[in-house]
Design an enzyme around this catalytic site. Structure first.
Site, PDB file in Angstrom:
ATOM      1  N   ASP A   1       0.823  -1.215   0.000  1.00  0.00           N
ATOM      2  CA  ASP A   1       0.000   0.000   0.000  1.00  0.00           C
ATOM      3  C   ASP A   1       0.853   1.259   0.000  1.00  0.00           C
ATOM      4  OD1 ASP A   1       0.858  -0.729   2.635  1.00  0.00           O
ATOM      5  OD2 ASP A   1      -0.520   0.738   3.464  1.00  0.00           O
TER       6      ASP A   1
ATOM      7  N   GLU B   1       0.346  -1.482   5.480  1.00  0.00           N
ATOM      8  CA  GLU B   1       1.360  -1.089   6.467  1.00  0.00           C
ATOM      9  C   GLU B   1       1.021   0.271   7.052  1.00  0.00           C
ATOM     10  OE1 GLU B   1       5.030   0.887   7.962  1.00  0.00           O
ATOM     11  OE2 GLU B   1       3.828   1.505   6.265  1.00  0.00           O
TER      12      GLU B   1
HETATM   13 ZN   LIG Z   1       6.605   2.425   4.132  1.00  0.00          ZN
END
Ligand SMILES: [Zn+2]
Length: 486
Positions: free
Chosen positions: A79, A146
């Site tokens: 992401d 993340e």
């Molecule tokens: Zn990162």
């Protein structure tokens, strides 16, 4: 449209970076990038797994002559943070990221670039497709979400990875090797908001503390910044010692992971004491301005007449609240005993809010040592247990305790010195990384994190340093070539 970067070297790395820029990949919406990775694996005849959380794992066998090496995990996250300038028209769920070169930088056009962590993915794909790069068995792990919840790392199953050496490709300063990070948790105290009528002959005042710099509750906790909650409370606590005051409202701080920048209160003061109270406020203003003249030059403290509030806190609750906020720790609790100048444990008194029927006090704790994280969380909790508050603590996420004797760290540092005739810096960060979770799920995993230089990450100013990307690539290959025999 992004052809400029395709002329850069190493060409396959930039080819894949360009491909990834075309794929929308906001946090929690990684289906398209995951599908792209799966197709990549299929077309290169590499085994690929999608776990139930949404992480993608691609395996590649060793190159000829490297079959007896230990397995290495190359890890990056799928992401990206989606931020754009107000005037930029961009749909992060559908539009490709448009890149351009400016001097030694690759930038986007008014949006985040997604080099965090697209460059980690691109390097990994260039390695997976190559039949000339020398390496032992590789597990390429691409995690989801993340940036907003570490969801992918949280959801890793203990039987997914076979390797016990992990290289995290999500750091942002070339020349630095990261070997530790902080874990975190929240501690939230709640009190019933019990009120009574305004005492007779009281005049209302609004107190405003503004102009502080704020900052990240991890990275900036050791910078000597002012905490607006603490500074407001200190004023009120001392005012209550000297004057007949009553508190109607406190609205201080905002985000749990930010140092409180602004704080406001509405209080009432007995009219006989107004003059002395205002003189005390001026004295307090000059005291704190003097204490913080270096780190908080824009600090502003104002006391001004307000409209009469409907009610004030019952007196015993005022005393309890001000005492507990004064006692509640804030800032650095311990420095690392392994890494010089590294904050090991800290706590942030983030906010105090008067809601409809309750008072909510939010704090967050960080430490690279799990037991110390629990300790500081309990320290904060007991401050509020003493005034019979309800206290809730989140489970949080684990830290990554620095191990200066790590074998993969030694190998990477030696490779860096050999390639660039310079020692890398060895550091830990006082914020979260996926490595903390990986280490908790796979005890004994030997980990290091490095990457090219990325500036302005998480903002439309995000830019990737081209020369540092070349060094990052060379270092990754040199490390792979030197992974020890099983
Ligand atoms: Zn990162």
């Amino acid at each position: 449209m992004n052809d400029e970067i395709l002329s850069l070297e190493p060409s396959r790395l930039w080819h894949y970076f360009n491909e990834i820029c075309k794929i929308p990949r906001p946090s929690k919406k990684e289906a398209r990038i995951a599908a792209y990775l799966r197709n990549f694996a299929v077309s290169h005849q590499l085994p690929c797994y999608l776990d139930e959380t949404g992480n993608v794992l691609i395996r590649k066998a060793a190159s000829a002559g490297f079959e007896n090496r230990k397995t290495v995990i190359l890890q990056s996250h799928m992401d990206m943070v989606c931020e754009k300038n107000a005037e930029t028209v961009h749909d992060f769920e559908n539009d490709p990221i448009l890149t351009r070169i400016e001097g030694n930088w690759v930038k986007a056009r008014g949006t985040t670039l997604g080099a965090d962590d697209g460059i980690g993915i691109a390097a990994t794909l260039a390695i997976l497709e190559s039949d000339t790069i020398e390496h032992g068995p590789i597990e390429a792990l691409f995690t989801m979400d993340e940036e907003t919840g570490l969801t992918g790392a949280f959801g890793l199953k203990p039987d997914l990875l076979k390797g016990r050496i992990l290289i995290n490709l999500d750091s942002e300063d070339e020349g630095q090797l990261f070997i530790g990070c902080a874990g975190g948790k929240d501690t939230v105290a709640t009190l019933p908001l019990e009120t009574e009528e305004i005492p007779a002959n009281h005049k209302p005042y609004k107190i405003s503390l503004t102009g502080l710099r704020g900052g990240h509750s991890g990275d900036d906790i050791n910078k000597g910044l002012g905490n607006a909650v603490k500074l407001l409370n200190r004023f009120l606590w001392n005012a209550k010692e000297q004057f007949e005051i009553a508190i109607a409202d406190i609205n201080a701080g905002n985000l749990r992971n930010a140092i409180a920048r602004e704080a406001f209160a509405v209080i009432t003061v007995h009219s006989d004491q107004e003059k002395d109270f205002l003189a005390y406020a001026l004295k307090y203003e000059s005291e704190i301005k003097s204490e913080y003249r270096i780190t908080e030059p824009a600090l502003s403290f104002k006391t001004e007449p307000a409209t009469m509030p409907g009610s004030v806190l019952v007196d015993s609750l005022q005393t309890d609240l001000l005492d507990a906020l004064y006692a509640c720790p804030h800032g650095v609790i311990a420095m690392s005993r392994e890494i010089p100048d590294f904050v090991e444990t800290s706590t942030n008194l983030a906010s105090v809010k008067f809601m409809d029927k309750k008072i909510v006090i939010t704090t967050s704790q960080r430490s690279s040592v799990e037991t110390a994280k629990k300790d500081v969380g309990d320290m904060v909790a007991s401050t509020f247990y003493m005034i019979n508050a309800d206290v809730e603590q989140s489970q949080g996420y684990p830290g990554w305790k620095p191990d200066p004797d790590s074998a993969i760290l030694r190998l990477t540092a030696d490779a860096y010195l050999r390639l660039f005739q310079q020692e890398p810096q060895i550091l830990a960060i006082h914020a979260g990384l996926e490595c903390g979770l990986v280490g908790a799920i796979y005890p004994g995993m030997d980990m290091v994190s490095f990457g090219p230089t990325i500036k302005g990450a998480h903002s439309p100013d995000e830019r990737l340093d081209i020369d540092s990307t070349v060094k990052f690539w060379k270092l990754t290959l040199e490390v792979l070539k030197n992974i020890p025999i099983v």
